[in-house]
Scaffold this motif. Sequence first.
Motif, PDB file in Angstrom:
ATOM      1  N   GLU A  68      46.969  43.203  42.049  1.00 35.32           N
ATOM      2  CA  GLU A  68      46.984  42.837  40.631  1.00 35.32           C
ATOM      3  C   GLU A  68      45.586  42.445  40.170  1.00 35.32           C
ATOM      4  N   ARG A  69      44.908  41.688  40.991  1.00 32.05           N
ATOM      5  CA  ARG A  69      43.565  41.258  40.635  1.00 32.05           C
ATOM      6  C   ARG A  69      42.587  42.442  40.622  1.00 32.05           C
TER       7      ARG A  69
ATOM      8  N   TRP B 180      38.975  37.437  44.406  1.00 28.07           N
ATOM      9  CA  TRP B 180      40.346  36.978  44.582  1.00 28.07           C
ATOM     10  C   TRP B 180      40.452  36.040  45.790  1.00 28.07           C
TER      11      TRP B 180
ATOM     12  N   ALA C  96      36.087  42.714  43.490  1.00 29.29           N
ATOM     13  CA  ALA C  96      37.191  41.853  43.034  1.00 29.29           C
ATOM     14  C   ALA C  96      37.998  41.302  44.207  1.00 29.29           C
TER      15      ALA C  96
ATOM     16  N   GLN D 233      49.572  40.516  44.858  1.00 24.68           N
ATOM     17  CA  GLN D 233      48.670  39.680  44.057  1.00 24.68           C
ATOM     18  C   GLN D 233      47.235  40.173  44.168  1.00 24.68           C
ATOM     19  N   LEU D 234      46.850  40.581  45.376  1.00 22.13           N
ATOM     20  CA  LEU D 234      45.508  41.147  45.533  1.00 22.13           C
ATOM     21  C   LEU D 234      45.352  42.391  44.658  1.00 22.13           C
TER      22      LEU D 234
ATOM     23  N   GLN E  39      42.508  44.681  37.605  1.00 23.62           N
ATOM     24  CA  GLN E  39      41.871  44.233  36.366  1.00 23.62           C
ATOM     25  C   GLN E  39      40.493  44.859  36.187  1.00 23.62           C
ATOM     26  N   GLU E  40      39.979  45.441  37.253  1.00 29.11           N
ATOM     27  CA  GLU E  40      38.651  46.048  37.178  1.00 29.11           C
ATOM     28  C   GLU E  40      38.783  47.569  37.111  1.00 29.11           C
TER      29      GLU E  40
ATOM     30  N   ASP F 282      39.293  32.594  44.757  1.00 27.39           N
ATOM     31  CA  ASP F 282      40.320  31.839  44.042  1.00 27.39           C
ATOM     32  C   ASP F 282      41.395  31.321  44.997  1.00 27.39           C
ATOM     33  N   TRP F 283      41.788  32.176  45.901  1.00 28.31           N
ATOM     34  CA  TRP F 283      42.834  31.790  46.867  1.00 28.31           C
ATOM     35  C   TRP F 283      42.366  30.608  47.722  1.00 28.31           C
TER      36      TRP F 283
ATOM     37  N   ARG G  45      35.884  46.992  41.515  1.00 29.17           N
ATOM     38  CA  ARG G  45      37.194  46.839  42.166  1.00 29.17           C
ATOM     39  C   ARG G  45      37.027  46.339  43.600  1.00 29.17           C
TER      40      ARG G  45
END
Lengths: 194, 194
Positions: free
Chosen positions: B70-71, B88, B84, B67-68, B74-75, B91-92, B81
């Motif tokens: 994946e986030r 992340w 990000a 998941q990390l 996105q950059e 958000d977590w 990056r």
Amino acid sequence: MDSAIARERALDAAEELFYARGIQAVGMDAIRTASGVSLKRLYQLFPNKERLIDAYLERRDLRWRAQLAERVDQETTPRRRILAVYAWLYDWFREPGFRGCAWINGYGELGATSPAVAERARAHKQAFKDYLTDLTTAAGLPEATAEQLRLLAEGAMATAGIMHDPESARHAERAAALLITADTQVDTDTRRIT
Amino acid sequence: MDSAIARERALDAAEELFYARGIQAVGMDAIRTASGVSLKRLYQLFPNKERLIDAYLERRDLRWRAQLAERVDQETTPRRRILAVYAWLYDWFREPGFRGCAWINGYGELGATSPAVAERARAHKQAFKDYLTDLTTAAGLPEATAEQLRLLAEGAMATAGIMHDPESARHAERAAALLITADTQVDTDTRRIT
DNA sequence: ACGGGTGGAGAACGATCGTTCTCCGCTGGT
DNA sequence: ACCAGCGGAGAACGATCGTTCTCCACCCGT
């Protein structure tokens, strides 16, 4: 035996065993054997195990912060006082038997089930952060810097505990040096760095 | 019922309960009730509780890092990056039921008594650090910077867990931005900052 | 239809542990 | 010397929990 002495011996044994093996892994019987304080006396001094845990965390918190302050007070300039925090961490991490931060560990073990332990951990971490804020304001740095220095210190404690790597403290120290210099730059210099 | 499905349901229940209440606070019976997998089946799938704990930490590690990544993916620019990672984390930390880092907590709880848990925690933290090293080398930054970014992230996780304060991630992000900028300065500029 | 075996529910077992109780020796005042 | 009471050692109790066992219902091939 004097009641105060028995209490101290019980706490000495509790601290050594709780910290080394984890709290739940240590029974009251082990504390009795290690301290020489009988079970009856233990339960006179602490009505139950949770109160003994609480007293352990409380006493260790006072000693931990006093030793940190003692080291910081050996330095005079605000910048060196801040960096002394990480030098002290480095010495601590290299002590034999170092097993990470007692409050991080205790919170991981009992934070979810014991409100008292969770509160002790929060209070300890808050006190540490307040102390860093004092050091940074004395250096003319904003509170956001204290927050960043705190994260470096907490990260060093967590990492040193798990990885058995005292060098975390040196990396934290170097990052802290950069941060307090950079923040100063931003304030005094133009704001090229942000 | 398919054996693979039973295994997944058991791990789902184990993960939810272990993470929320702590590992030792959750009995095999609670996992049976929450998962609907009978005790006999549980012990066919995992020979003992320690192996279930091990499988829990292993599966969570894979998902956490995926998941990390994946986030981060996105950059596009190396700098974004890196930052990000902290977005992340933020958000977590704000997810309902967030209770800190499962490996920091697990190490605090069982690191002293279970070599398997200690090893899983070490492996997870090492993999996270290796990932940060990849991100920093892609940005042309030295490995020492990866180490510093790691400490910021670990400090944010430990602090957010104990203090219930997701803002740790934002402070870490800001410190990280300063560090990767400052280090870049040191390399490209004169070495005014060190 | 039927028998064998698979799997589930939950009791049972043994160990551990927090907490309390019992028994006994010691002490200190008269 | 004697007795009251305090404290220690360790047994005992009750709860919890990891693990295994028992019993029974159901399913599937013949």
